[in-house]
Enzyme design. Structure first.
Site, short mmCIF file in Angstrom:
data_model
loop_
_atom_site.label_atom_id
_atom_site.label_comp_id
_atom_site.label_asym_id
_atom_site.label_seq_id
_atom_site.Cartn_x
_atom_site.Cartn_y
_atom_site.Cartn_z
N ASP A 9 -12.25 -0.27 -2.33
CA ASP A 9 -12.12 0.75 -1.30
C ASP A 9 -10.85 1.55 -1.57
O ASP A 9 -9.97 1.09 -2.32
CB ASP A 9 -12.05 0.06 0.07
CG ASP A 9 -11.76 1.02 1.20
OD1 ASP A 9 -12.46 2.03 1.32
OD2 ASP A 9 -10.79 0.76 1.95
N ASP A 11 -8.92 4.16 1.06
CA ASP A 11 -8.00 4.29 2.20
C ASP A 11 -7.74 2.94 2.85
O ASP A 11 -8.67 2.23 3.23
CB ASP A 11 -8.59 5.24 3.25
CG ASP A 11 -8.91 6.60 2.68
OD1 ASP A 11 -7.97 7.31 2.32
OD2 ASP A 11 -10.11 6.95 2.59
#
Length: 229
Positions: A9, A11
């Site tokens: 991922d 953010d």
């Protein structure tokens, strides 16, 4: 188990982008005549993509008694947000401690790396370029890259097929329940970091397979698995 592929991922996992996302959201709210929201309120909405974030902020405004919300067109609001986010993306992207070191060690060890985010892919590329992370990733998928986004397993399945890696040799790393669910639905190891956003909830509540203090510790784990194999 040896790890050949890790999908990350973006953010809240590799890069802290909350401030620049919040600034774009608050510029949008101001332009459409609504009060700005505190950073913490915006941060709790990060993870599902920018559309869901702005819809969440509009819901907060309506709950606060802002009747203007009922007259707004969501598509027009999103166009406004995208214009502001184009200006703020990369202006306050901060690498989390251990991120660069961990990615370098994983790449040196031959682990294949992909970035899987719900952020629109053009904004993801910009953050990766600004932070110097772009060269690490063979695949970058945004929330608008495929027909589905996280937590749908398609995003992980796409990486597995494209890089010809079996799910038994793959892990997904994220900071939220969305990432844990994505990994579990795809049948890969669900690893998490504890410092991200996750709606303000402890990542342990989502029951990942492992929680690591940072990405450097993930590299330690992967290399130790290889030594033990």
């Amino acid at each position: 188990m040896t790890i050949q592929l890790i999908t990350f991922d973006l953010d809240g996992t590799m890069v802290d982008t909350a401030a620049e996302i919040a600034e774009a959201a608050n510029r949008t709210l101001a332009e459409i005549g609504l009060p700005r929201r505190p950073l913490g309120d915006v941060t709790k909405l990060i993870g599902h993509g920018t559309r869901e974030l702005m819809k969440g902020l509009l819901k907060q405004a309506k709950q606060a008694g802002e009747s203007l919300v009922d007259t707004l067109d969501v598509e027009a609001v999103m166009h406004c947000f995208e214009r502001h986010y184009n200006d703020t993306t990369g202006t306050d992207s901060q690498l989390y401690p251990g991120c660069l070191e961990g990615l370098e060690r994983l790449r040196t060890a031959g682990v294949r790396l992909a970035c899987v985010t719900n952020k629109e892919v053009r904004f993801a590329h910009k953050v990766l370029e600004v932070t110097g992370l772009a060269p690490f990733f063979q695949i970058v998928l945004g929330g608008d890259s495929l027909a589905e986004k996280k937590p749908h397993p398609l995003v992980i399945e796409y990486c597995l097929e494209a890089l010809n890696v079996d799910k038994s040799h793959t892990a997904h790393v994220g900071d939220s329940s969305i990432d844990v669910e994505t990994a579990q639905r795809a049948g890969v190891a669900a690893w998490a970091v504890p410092y991200g956003y996750n709606g303000g909830q402890p990542i342990e509540d989502s029951h990942p397979d492992g929680v690591f203090t940072d990405i450097a510790r993930i590299a330690d784990h992967v290399l130790n698995l290889r030594m033990a194999a």
